[in-house]
Design a protein around this motif. Structure first.
Motif, PDB file in Angstrom:
ATOM      1  N   ALA A 269      20.738   9.738   0.331  1.00 38.59           N
ATOM      2  CA  ALA A 269      21.687  10.850   0.348  1.00 38.59           C
ATOM      3  C   ALA A 269      21.921  11.434  -1.044  1.00 38.59           C
ATOM      4  O   ALA A 269      22.338  12.574  -1.196  1.00 38.59           O
ATOM      5  N   ASN A 270      21.649  10.635  -2.067  1.00 35.39           N
ATOM      6  CA  ASN A 270      21.844  11.138  -3.424  1.00 35.39           C
ATOM      7  C   ASN A 270      20.640  11.971  -3.886  1.00 35.39           C
ATOM      8  O   ASN A 270      20.731  12.693  -4.863  1.00 35.39           O
ATOM      9  N   ASN A 271      19.533  11.819  -3.178  1.00 39.57           N
ATOM     10  CA  ASN A 271      18.290  12.440  -3.647  1.00 39.57           C
ATOM     11  C   ASN A 271      17.443  13.077  -2.540  1.00 39.57           C
ATOM     12  O   ASN A 271      16.226  12.913  -2.548  1.00 39.57           O
TER      13      ASN A 271
ATOM     14  N   GLY B 169      25.424  16.941  -0.034  1.00 46.27           N
ATOM     15  CA  GLY B 169      25.718  17.822   1.103  1.00 46.27           C
ATOM     16  C   GLY B 169      24.522  17.940   2.046  1.00 46.27           C
ATOM     17  O   GLY B 169      24.678  18.054   3.264  1.00 46.27           O
ATOM     18  N   ALA B 170      23.330  17.864   1.468  1.00 44.42           N
ATOM     19  CA  ALA B 170      22.125  18.051   2.280  1.00 44.42           C
ATOM     20  C   ALA B 170      21.996  16.988   3.370  1.00 44.42           C
ATOM     21  O   ALA B 170      21.383  17.227   4.403  1.00 44.42           O
ATOM     22  N   LEU B 171      22.547  15.799   3.134  1.00 46.77           N
ATOM     23  CA  LEU B 171      22.492  14.773   4.199  1.00 46.77           C
ATOM     24  C   LEU B 171      23.827  14.656   4.940  1.00 46.77           C
ATOM     25  O   LEU B 171      24.105  13.656   5.597  1.00 46.77           O
ATOM     26  N   GLY B 172      24.667  15.635   4.786  1.00 47.02           N
ATOM     27  CA  GLY B 172      25.848  15.711   5.639  1.00 47.02           C
ATOM     28  C   GLY B 172      27.159  15.206   5.040  1.00 47.02           C
ATOM     29  O   GLY B 172      28.177  15.189   5.721  1.00 47.02           O
ATOM     30  N   TYR B 173      27.147  14.801   3.775  1.00 49.45           N
ATOM     31  CA  TYR B 173      28.429  14.399   3.177  1.00 49.45           C
ATOM     32  C   TYR B 173      29.217  15.638   2.765  1.00 49.45           C
ATOM     33  O   TYR B 173      28.641  16.603   2.254  1.00 49.45           O
TER      34      TYR B 173
ATOM     35  N   ARG C 198      29.212  18.875 -11.190  1.00 50.31           N
ATOM     36  CA  ARG C 198      30.025  18.814  -9.972  1.00 50.31           C
ATOM     37  C   ARG C 198      29.320  19.569  -8.846  1.00 50.31           C
ATOM     38  O   ARG C 198      29.157  19.066  -7.738  1.00 50.31           O
ATOM     39  N   ASN C 199      28.853  20.795  -9.180  1.00 50.14           N
ATOM     40  CA  ASN C 199      28.187  21.592  -8.151  1.00 50.14           C
ATOM     41  C   ASN C 199      26.915  20.903  -7.664  1.00 50.14           C
ATOM     42  O   ASN C 199      26.669  20.808  -6.465  1.00 50.14           O
ATOM     43  N   LEU C 200      26.115  20.431  -8.612  1.00 42.72           N
ATOM     44  CA  LEU C 200      24.841  19.817  -8.233  1.00 42.72           C
ATOM     45  C   LEU C 200      25.049  18.527  -7.437  1.00 42.72           C
ATOM     46  O   LEU C 200      24.351  18.259  -6.455  1.00 42.72           O
ATOM     47  N   ARG C 201      26.015  17.733  -7.841  1.00 45.46           N
ATOM     48  CA  ARG C 201      26.287  16.474  -7.121  1.00 45.46           C
ATOM     49  C   ARG C 201      26.749  16.775  -5.701  1.00 45.46           C
ATOM     50  O   ARG C 201      26.301  16.155  -4.739  1.00 45.46           O
ATOM     51  N   ASN C 202      27.660  17.738  -5.584  1.00 44.65           N
ATOM     52  CA  ASN C 202      28.145  18.099  -4.246  1.00 44.65           C
ATOM     53  C   ASN C 202      27.014  18.632  -3.367  1.00 44.65           C
ATOM     54  O   ASN C 202      26.897  18.261  -2.204  1.00 44.65           O
ATOM     55  N   GLU C 203      26.190  19.485  -3.955  1.00 46.11           N
ATOM     56  CA  GLU C 203      25.124  20.100  -3.146  1.00 46.11           C
ATOM     57  C   GLU C 203      24.074  19.082  -2.718  1.00 46.11           C
ATOM     58  O   GLU C 203      23.583  19.136  -1.597  1.00 46.11           O
TER      59      GLU C 203
ATOM     60  N   THR D 160      33.498  11.930  -1.413  1.00 42.66           N
ATOM     61  CA  THR D 160      33.386  11.317  -0.088  1.00 42.66           C
ATOM     62  C   THR D 160      32.158  10.410  -0.022  1.00 42.66           C
ATOM     63  O   THR D 160      32.213   9.295   0.524  1.00 42.66           O
ATOM     64  N   TYR D 161      31.067  10.894  -0.617  1.00 48.28           N
ATOM     65  CA  TYR D 161      29.831  10.100  -0.646  1.00 48.28           C
ATOM     66  C   TYR D 161      30.057   8.776  -1.369  1.00 48.28           C
ATOM     67  O   TYR D 161      29.737   7.705  -0.850  1.00 48.28           O
ATOM     68  N   GLN D 162      30.631   8.822  -2.552  1.00 52.53           N
ATOM     69  CA  GLN D 162      30.829   7.589  -3.326  1.00 52.53           C
ATOM     70  C   GLN D 162      31.777   6.625  -2.616  1.00 52.53           C
ATOM     71  O   GLN D 162      31.564   5.423  -2.599  1.00 52.53           O
ATOM     72  N   VAL D 163      32.823   7.154  -2.012  1.00 57.71           N
ATOM     73  CA  VAL D 163      33.788   6.303  -1.314  1.00 57.71           C
ATOM     74  C   VAL D 163      33.153   5.633  -0.095  1.00 57.71           C
ATOM     75  O   VAL D 163      33.491   4.498   0.260  1.00 57.71           O
ATOM     76  N   SER D 164      32.199   6.319   0.519  1.00 55.31           N
ATOM     77  CA  SER D 164      31.604   5.783   1.753  1.00 55.31           C
ATOM     78  C   SER D 164      30.926   4.440   1.516  1.00 55.31           C
ATOM     79  O   SER D 164      30.707   3.666   2.444  1.00 55.31           O
ATOM     80  N   ASN D 165      30.626   4.134   0.255  1.00 54.00           N
ATOM     81  CA  ASN D 165      30.044   2.844  -0.093  1.00 54.00           C
ATOM     82  C   ASN D 165      30.967   1.677   0.293  1.00 54.00           C
ATOM     83  O   ASN D 165      30.527   0.550   0.451  1.00 54.00           O
ATOM     84  N   TYR D 166      32.248   1.942   0.430  1.00 50.88           N
ATOM     85  CA  TYR D 166      33.218   0.919   0.839  1.00 50.88           C
ATOM     86  C   TYR D 166      33.396   0.891   2.358  1.00 50.88           C
ATOM     87  O   TYR D 166      34.241   0.156   2.866  1.00 50.88           O
TER      88      TYR D 166
END
Ligand code: X8Z
Ligand code: ZN
Length: 605
Positions: free
Chosen positions: A120-122, A204-208, A196-201, A213-219
């Motif tokens: 999801a990060n890449n 975002g491509a895998l639905g986060y 910020r924009n690049l990380r969000n985008e 939200t993505y980083q928190v989902s690790n928990y």
């Protein structure tokens, strides 16, 4: 701990055997397929991971102005890593396997989820964005760590600035140093917005929804759940924080011969971000700065290692000392290095390294224990039961908690006495000592769970506009820390970006808040149930039982859900209760000290 985890594994085994009896063939074949996929994936993954870590290591330990070699190598290695982890084919296969999740072993399922999380990060579908992000991340790091801090025209290190903020009574000198420490933010502001924009985008491509939200989902938690949890923590420590804040306002006003301010000017505090106020108090008889001042930095590292060995952990491999970068650069070095402490598991095997700039101070004494906690965590879960993809902490907060726990324990009087760092006939003022501990541990929570978490939530999830970065930062600092800037800080500044993690450990700072809570849960359990000692005065040194307890947590890596690990190790869920209980005796003292004083923070948040 160990026993219980084994028990739950047996339970799973029995459970899956039953299923196997019903449809043995399909199930076995599926598991075998999945295992072959995981093995293949892991082989490529570990190689690419190592390449990336090596390129990053060089880029963080030798920053040469104008030299593009590091940037080129990082780009190449991280692009290869991203291409593999974000592959559409990998994602598709993993998702298909997960459709039959209930047929698989829990450790297989957890590995598959790890693969999706990394993907999801890449995502390959947005590979151009991913490449852009890699470039931007590296540039941000170079700007941050290649920065030449100057006070009155003279180059200084962040270590020099920290020393002034810890020790100086000269308000003008403090102000000059604090101001100098924030200058770096100006050149990071555009980069932060872009990142910020690049990380969000990318996520975002895998639905986060966003990177937070993505980083928190690790928990295994939603953004709301994490923010609620953080809010709860701040609320719980707030009554004590409010007393400490009131006490500090009056003490500092006395010190600087000034009127008592409503909120604390940031340059009065002994830390660049006001996250640790412990240097405000010195406990006579227990001040180890003096004992450490003439020690060789390597001696302190060895002392840390000896502590871990004394409770039953192995010696560190020789390569740790050969390959780490643990000491400050010479003043005339033609390059710079990342000045923030970190620990690296280079190849998910036994290439373990620390990056630090150790000074012989009490602060660094604790930091060394903290970093060694990461290293021993790495070493413990590097075993055949934990596949490379699960060589992580039970959650990221656990990883931060272990070394902080041992660092905390290594500052208690019976421990220091045993080590000969304080003399055994010293009488110490227990209340002052508890106050000092609170000025580190309690003070940290409104910063970590409040300011940092809320700032990054606003940044990533609420798309905070760039011309509000500084306003938001100081709005939160006032609300949670009761701290204000020495003078107006307009939007030409980006004071948040002077904090390392905002740039290169994005949307994860609640990890540290979690770690402080866990620290006290583990410490309470160790003191009361293993050592049978008062939590305020323990000596872990040499206790193999303590080592066995900790190893039980560490050696399972991320094989199990972190909630189960906690339940099985300390018998409860995550709770601030042990921390509050530890500091409870301080409340009366502070209320007494603050009698007749004016409180400026609200009674509850
Ligand atoms: O960043 C760290 C560690 C990284 S391994 C040194 N810490 C936080 C910070 O410095 O802000 C440790 C506690 C808080
Ligand atoms: Zn750490």
């Amino acid at each position: 701990m160990k026993k219980l985890i084994l028990l739950s594994a047996t339970f799973l085994l029995v459970f899956s055997c039953k299923k196997e009896a019903e449809k043995p063939v399909a199930n076995d074949a599926l598991k075998t397929d999945v295992q072959a996929f995981l093995d293949d994936y892991s082989t490529s993954f570990t190689k690419l991971y190592y390449d990336s870590a090596q390129a990053e290591w060089d880029a963080n330990t030798k920053i040469i102005a104008g030299d593009t070699t590091n940037a080129y190598n990082v780009q190449k290695a991280n692009e290869a890593y991203a291409k593999f982890t974000g592959s559409t084919d990998v994602i598709k296969k993993t998702r298909t396997f997960l459709e039959q999740e209930s047929e698989l072993d829990i450790v297989q399922v957890r590995q598959l989820n790890t693969i999706l999380y990394a993907a999801a990060n890449n995502p390959e579908t947005v590979s151009e964005l991913v490449k852009e992000r890699i470039t931007a991340e590296n540039a941000q790091n170079e700007t941050l760590f290649g920065y030449d801090f100057k006070v009155n025209g003279t180059s200084v290190t962040t270590g020099d600035i920290d020393k002034v903020l810890r020790e100086s009574n000269d308000e003008a000198e403090r102000l000059a140093n604090w101001t100098a420490s924030k200058e770096v933010g100006k050149g990071l502001k555009d980069g932060l917005e872009n990142l910020r924009n690049l990380r969000n985008e990318t996520v975002g491509a895998l639905g986060y929804d966003d990177y937070f939200t993505y980083q928190v989902s690790n928990y295994g938690m939603s953004r709301k759940e994490m923010r609620d949890e953080m809010n709860k923590m701040v609320k719980e420590v707030w009554p004590l924080y409010r007393e400490l804040h009131t006490w500090a306002r009056y003490e500092l006003a006395k010190k600087y011969n000034a009127d008592v301010p409503e909120y604390i000017p940031a340059h009065w505090l002994p830390n660049r971000w006001g996250q640790d106020w412990s240097a405000l108090v010195s406990v006579e008889g227990l001040d180890i700065d003096g004992a450490l001042a003439d020690k060789d930095p390597e001696w302190i590292v060895k002392e840390g290692e000896n502590f871990y060995k004394s409770i039953g952990f192995d010696a560190l491999p020789a390569s740790f000392y050969e390959k780490s970068s643990m000491y400050p650069l010479a003043a005339d070095a033609p390059y710079k290095k990342n000045n923030h402490a970190s620990a690296w598991h280079m190849n998910l095997e036994n290439d373990l390294r620390c990056l630090m700039s150790i000074e012989p101070t009490a602060d660094y004494y604790e930091t060394i224990h903290h970093e060694l906690g990461h290293i021993y965590y790495y070493q413990a879960y590097t075993n055949p039961n934990v596949p490379p993809l699960l060589r992580e902490g039970a959650n990221r907060g656990y990883h931060e908690a272990i070394g902080s726990l041992l660092g905390f324990a290594a500052m208690q009087k019976p421990f220091l006495e045993g080590k000969g760092l304080v003399s055994s006939d010293t009488q110490i003022d227990e209340t002052q000592n508890l106050l000092k501990e609170a000025l580190s541990n309690i003070i940290f929570l409104p910063f970590s769970a409040g300011v940092m978490t809320e700032f990054e939530n606003a940044l990533y999830a609420e798309n905070l506009p760039k011309d509000k970065f500084n306003e938001k930062w100081w709005e939160l600092a006032k609300k949670y820390q009761g701290m204000v800037p020495p003078s107006e800080r307009g939007e030409e500044f980006c004071d948040a970006a002077s904090k390392t993690h905002i740039n290169n450990d994005a949307a994860q700072y609640y990890d540290y808040a979690v770690s402080y809570i866990l620290l006290f849960q583990f410490h309470d359990h160790i003191a009361k149930n293993i050592l049978k000692q008062d939590p305020h005065a323990t000596n872990y040194y040499g206790s193999k039982e303590v080592g066995t307890f900790l190893r039980g947590i560490l050696e399972t890596g991320a094989n199990n859900d972190w909630r189960d690990v906690l339940q099985e190790s300390v018998g409860t869920g995550m709770s601030a209760k042990p921390m509050l209980e530890y500091f409870n005796p301080l409340m009366n003292y502070l209320k007494e000290q603050n009698k007749g004083r004016n409180y400026t923070l609200p009674e509850s948040l």
